[in-house]
Design a protein around this motif. Structure first.
Motif, mmCIF file in Angstrom:
data_model
loop_
_atom_site.group_PDB
_atom_site.id
_atom_site.type_symbol
_atom_site.label_atom_id
_atom_site.label_comp_id
_atom_site.label_asym_id
_atom_site.label_seq_id
_atom_site.Cartn_x
_atom_site.Cartn_y
_atom_site.Cartn_z
ATOM 1 N N THR A 195 0.839 -1.196 0.000
ATOM 2 C CA THR A 195 0.000 0.000 0.000
ATOM 3 C C THR A 195 0.873 1.244 0.000
ATOM 4 O O THR A 195 1.998 1.246 0.506
ATOM 5 N N ALA A 196 0.316 2.315 -0.558
ATOM 6 C CA ALA A 196 0.995 3.613 -0.570
ATOM 7 C C ALA A 196 -0.029 4.685 -0.919
ATOM 8 O O ALA A 196 -1.094 4.390 -1.471
ATOM 9 N N ARG A 197 0.303 5.924 -0.604
ATOM 10 C CA ARG A 197 -0.533 7.028 -1.090
ATOM 11 C C ARG A 197 -0.437 7.079 -2.613
ATOM 12 O O ARG A 197 0.596 6.731 -3.192
ATOM 13 N N GLN A 244 -5.246 5.832 -0.967
ATOM 14 C CA GLN A 244 -4.247 4.789 -1.154
ATOM 15 C C GLN A 244 -4.460 3.968 -2.424
ATOM 16 O O GLN A 244 -5.582 3.853 -2.926
ATOM 17 N N VAL A 245 -3.348 3.400 -2.862
ATOM 18 C CA VAL A 245 -3.378 2.423 -3.945
ATOM 19 C C VAL A 245 -2.600 1.197 -3.488
ATOM 20 O O VAL A 245 -1.910 1.219 -2.467
ATOM 21 N N LEU A 246 -2.732 0.118 -4.252
ATOM 22 C CA LEU A 246 -1.967 -1.094 -4.006
ATOM 23 C C LEU A 246 -1.088 -1.337 -5.224
ATOM 24 O O LEU A 246 -1.562 -1.278 -6.363
ATOM 25 N N VAL A 247 0.193 -1.587 -4.975
ATOM 26 C CA VAL A 247 1.163 -1.748 -6.063
ATOM 27 C C VAL A 247 1.792 -3.133 -5.958
ATOM 28 O O VAL A 247 2.139 -3.588 -4.863
ATOM 29 N N ALA A 248 1.930 -3.805 -7.088
ATOM 30 C CA ALA A 248 2.581 -5.117 -7.130
ATOM 31 C C ALA A 248 3.996 -4.966 -7.678
ATOM 32 O O ALA A 248 4.199 -4.384 -8.745
ATOM 33 N N GLY A 290 11.041 -6.590 9.828
ATOM 34 C CA GLY A 290 10.821 -5.276 9.232
ATOM 35 C C GLY A 290 11.882 -4.957 8.200
ATOM 36 O O GLY A 290 13.043 -5.364 8.332
ATOM 37 N N PHE A 291 11.467 -4.235 7.152
ATOM 38 C CA PHE A 291 12.384 -3.902 6.066
ATOM 39 C C PHE A 291 12.142 -2.480 5.580
ATOM 40 O O PHE A 291 11.021 -1.967 5.655
ATOM 41 N N ALA A 292 13.193 -1.879 5.048
ATOM 42 C CA ALA A 292 13.035 -0.693 4.215
ATOM 43 C C ALA A 292 12.830 -1.220 2.799
ATOM 44 O O ALA A 292 13.672 -1.936 2.260
ATOM 45 N N LEU A 293 11.675 -0.899 2.237
ATOM 46 C CA LEU A 293 11.310 -1.386 0.906
ATOM 47 C C LEU A 293 11.528 -0.278 -0.108
ATOM 48 O O LEU A 293 10.985 0.824 0.032
ATOM 49 N N ASN A 294 12.329 -0.552 -1.121
ATOM 50 C CA ASN A 294 12.536 0.383 -2.228
ATOM 51 C C ASN A 294 12.118 -0.289 -3.520
ATOM 52 O O ASN A 294 12.740 -1.262 -3.954
ATOM 53 N N GLY A 295 11.018 0.215 -4.091
ATOM 54 C CA GLY A 295 10.470 -0.382 -5.306
ATOM 55 C C GLY A 295 10.590 0.532 -6.503
ATOM 56 O O GLY A 295 10.567 1.761 -6.383
ATOM 57 N N ASN A 296 10.714 -0.091 -7.662
ATOM 58 C CA ASN A 296 10.857 0.662 -8.915
ATOM 59 C C ASN A 296 10.182 -0.141 -10.015
ATOM 60 O O ASN A 296 10.545 -1.291 -10.256
ATOM 61 N N GLY A 297 9.169 0.443 -10.665
ATOM 62 C CA GLY A 297 8.453 -0.303 -11.695
ATOM 63 C C GLY A 297 7.711 0.604 -12.644
ATOM 64 O O GLY A 297 8.003 1.801 -12.755
ATOM 65 N N GLY A 298 6.711 0.011 -13.312
ATOM 66 C CA GLY A 298 5.899 0.764 -14.258
ATOM 67 C C GLY A 298 4.573 1.158 -13.642
ATOM 68 O O GLY A 298 4.087 0.522 -12.696
ATOM 69 N N ILE A 299 3.961 2.198 -14.174
ATOM 70 C CA ILE A 299 2.694 2.679 -13.642
ATOM 71 C C ILE A 299 1.603 1.621 -13.755
ATOM 72 O O ILE A 299 0.651 1.597 -12.961
ATOM 73 N N ASP A 300 1.742 0.689 -14.717
ATOM 74 C CA ASP A 300 0.726 -0.346 -14.888
ATOM 75 C C ASP A 300 0.792 -1.414 -13.787
ATOM 76 O O ASP A 300 -0.062 -2.303 -13.730
ATOM 77 N N GLN A 301 1.750 -1.308 -12.884
ATOM 78 C CA GLN A 301 1.826 -2.238 -11.760
ATOM 79 C C GLN A 301 0.939 -1.811 -10.589
ATOM 80 O O GLN A 301 0.738 -2.571 -9.643
ATOM 81 N N LEU A 361 -2.558 -1.437 -9.044
ATOM 82 C CA LEU A 361 -3.848 -2.058 -9.312
ATOM 83 C C LEU A 361 -4.875 -0.995 -9.682
ATOM 84 O O LEU A 361 -4.881 0.104 -9.104
ATOM 85 N N PRO A 362 -5.767 -1.295 -10.621
ATOM 86 C CA PRO A 362 -6.707 -0.284 -11.102
ATOM 87 C C PRO A 362 -7.730 0.170 -10.064
ATOM 88 O O PRO A 362 -8.163 1.327 -10.095
ATOM 89 N N ASP A 363 -8.148 -0.694 -9.167
ATOM 90 C CA ASP A 363 -9.130 -0.301 -8.159
ATOM 91 C C ASP A 363 -8.449 0.427 -7.000
ATOM 92 O O ASP A 363 -7.329 0.062 -6.607
ATOM 93 N N PRO A 364 -9.112 1.440 -6.428
ATOM 94 C CA PRO A 364 -8.535 2.116 -5.257
ATOM 95 C C PRO A 364 -8.455 1.156 -4.082
ATOM 96 O O PRO A 364 -9.264 0.225 -3.955
ATOM 97 N N TYR A 365 -7.495 1.385 -3.197
ATOM 98 C CA TYR A 365 -7.300 0.473 -2.078
ATOM 99 C C TYR A 365 -8.520 0.447 -1.160
ATOM 100 O O TYR A 365 -8.823 -0.593 -0.554
ATOM 101 N N GLU A 366 -9.223 1.547 -1.046
ATOM 102 C CA GLU A 366 -10.420 1.582 -0.205
ATOM 103 C C GLU A 366 -11.391 0.466 -0.597
ATOM 104 O O GLU A 366 -11.933 -0.239 0.255
ATOM 105 N N LYS A 367 -11.594 0.302 -1.898
ATOM 106 C CA LYS A 367 -12.482 -0.755 -2.393
ATOM 107 C C LYS A 367 -11.853 -2.129 -2.195
ATOM 108 O O LYS A 367 -12.519 -3.079 -1.774
ATOM 109 N N ILE A 368 -10.564 -2.260 -2.487
ATOM 110 C CA ILE A 368 -9.861 -3.538 -2.321
ATOM 111 C C ILE A 368 -9.948 -4.003 -0.878
ATOM 112 O O ILE A 368 -10.220 -5.173 -0.600
ATOM 113 N N GLN A 369 -9.743 -3.071 0.039
ATOM 114 C CA GLN A 369 -9.716 -3.432 1.454
ATOM 115 C C GLN A 369 -11.088 -3.896 1.945
ATOM 116 O O GLN A 369 -11.190 -4.911 2.641
ATOM 117 N N SER A 370 -12.144 -3.184 1.593
ATOM 118 C CA SER A 370 -13.473 -3.529 2.114
ATOM 119 C C SER A 370 -14.092 -4.724 1.392
ATOM 120 O O SER A 370 -14.762 -5.550 2.021
#
Length: 381
Positions: free
Chosen positions: A157-159, A169-173, A199-210, A212-221
């Protein structure tokens, strides 16, 4: 499918004590799970999976938990991520490729939703997706990430952007080649030691298509919360069943040795009744979810959301009570760390259930809803 789960459970059981003692990832069990093709069972058949239902996954979680709770919890958390991809990214070519790859290579998915010291609130993020053209980067202080070092991909998850509110929030793979993990906290706990939730410091780098199209609010509920609570409850139920089985064998052994009325038999009766109630509660909740899983209005209803939230509290409390009764039925044999009737590991593992998203936090969040949900007027309501 269950026969394949039983094969993996046998491997998990053979290594459960070592996994607990050494606080290590249950590698042997997951080698077996990959061989048995269990990690991709929920992927749709059109993408190379088996299209398994949530009830199928819950049953596998239960079977695995009777052998090793850490193995079962990892399996359950992985399947929550699979369910999210199936339900919220089916129209995304990138995520469909990920699902196809998951089914083919039996990839293990982890999640990163906990952030910072106040990480219990999954509906707020500090880190943000930073976009440059079609590329994105993300830096996160993931203070609890179960089996992060062993996963093949992570959903985090991230803003939605650097200027977005914490709840936007959104969810990124990210697949393994997209991210780097730097340890910041270790995992030395009372129970569930094999989940390796460091616990980890996570540093991710990818494409915008990674993203997820649905907002996290919907994914979570719609998916994350109900599927998590149902699969976690299945793990705790299986764990409790294992403890009851040990208590049953202990009482039988006492009876065979000449004691016609072992002192712990009343506690065994209590544990058996509690387990039966827990199984019934879980079966009813699974049935209710699968009735409405494709109906947005029903999934978003106050009654459904409250019921799924409280399932976690109810299941964790019932499982803990069941294991406690099983330990009392076994007496000193159950209290010991060694011996065939020990339920020490089961008790330590089940105690995690109330603090995985703290029960008090859940009860506080549904307090207002509890005032609004009507009390049924009859047993058939």
């Amino acid at each position: 499918m269950n026969s394949r789960a039983e094969a993996t459970a046998a491997v998990a059981l053979a290594n459960a004590d070592a996994v607990d003692r050494e606080a290590r990832f249950p590698a042997e069990a997951f080698t077996s799970a990959r061989t048995q093709r269990l990690l991709g069972v929920m992927v749709p058949t059109g993408l190379g999976g088996e299209g398994a239902s949530l009830s199928d996954v819950a049953d596998i979680s239960y079977i695995l938990a009777r052998a090793c709770a850490s193995t079962a919890m990892i399996f359950a958390m992985h399947q929550i991520m699979v369910a999210i991809l199936v339900r919220h990214a089916r129209n995304s070519p990138w995520h469909n490729r990920l699902l196809r790859r998951l089914a083919k290579d039996q990839m293990l998915l982890a999640s990163s939703t906990t952030e910072g010291r106040g990480g219990g609130d999954l509906r707020k993020s500090v880190c943000a997706v930073e976009r440059t053209g079609s590329r994105i980067t993300l830096t996160k202080s993931a203070t609890v990430m179960s089996y992060g070092a062993q996963a093949d991909a992570i959903l985090t998850t991230a803003r939605s952007s650097t200027d977005a509110a914490p709840t936007n929030q959104v969810l990124v793979a990210f697949v393994r080649e997209d991210y780097q993990l730097d340890p910041i906290m270790n995992w030395d706990t009372l129970g569930m030691r094999g989940t390796c939730s460091a616990g980890f410091a996570l540093n991710g780098n990818g494409g915008i298509d990674q993203v997820l199209p649905d907002p996290y609010e919907k994914i979570q509920s719609h998916t994350m919360m109900p599927v998590a609570h149902l699969t976690w409850a299945s793990v705790w139920c299986g764990l409790a069943a294992a403890a009851v089985e040990r208590a049953r064998r202990c009482i039988r052994a006492a009876a065979r040795s000449g004691d016609p009325s072992p002192v712990g038999i009343g506690h065994l009766t209590r544990a058996t009744l509690s387990l039966r109630s827990l199984r019934g509660t879980l079966a009813s909740a699974l049935q209710n979810f699968e009735k409405v899983e494709h109906e947005d209005t029903a999934l978003e209803s106050l009654e459904f959301q409250t019921a799924m939230s409280l399932l976690k509290v109810t299941a964790s409390e019932m499982a803990t009570s069941t294991v406690m009764s099983a330990m009392q039925a076994c007496g000193l044999s159950g209290y010991r760390n060694d011996g065939e009737f020990s339920v020490s590991r089961h008790l330590r593992d089940v105690l995690s259930s109330s603090i995985m998203i703290n029960n008090e936090r859940i009860l506080g969040s549904v307090a207002t809803a509890s005032l609004l949900v009507e009390v049924p007027h009859s047993l058939r309501s």
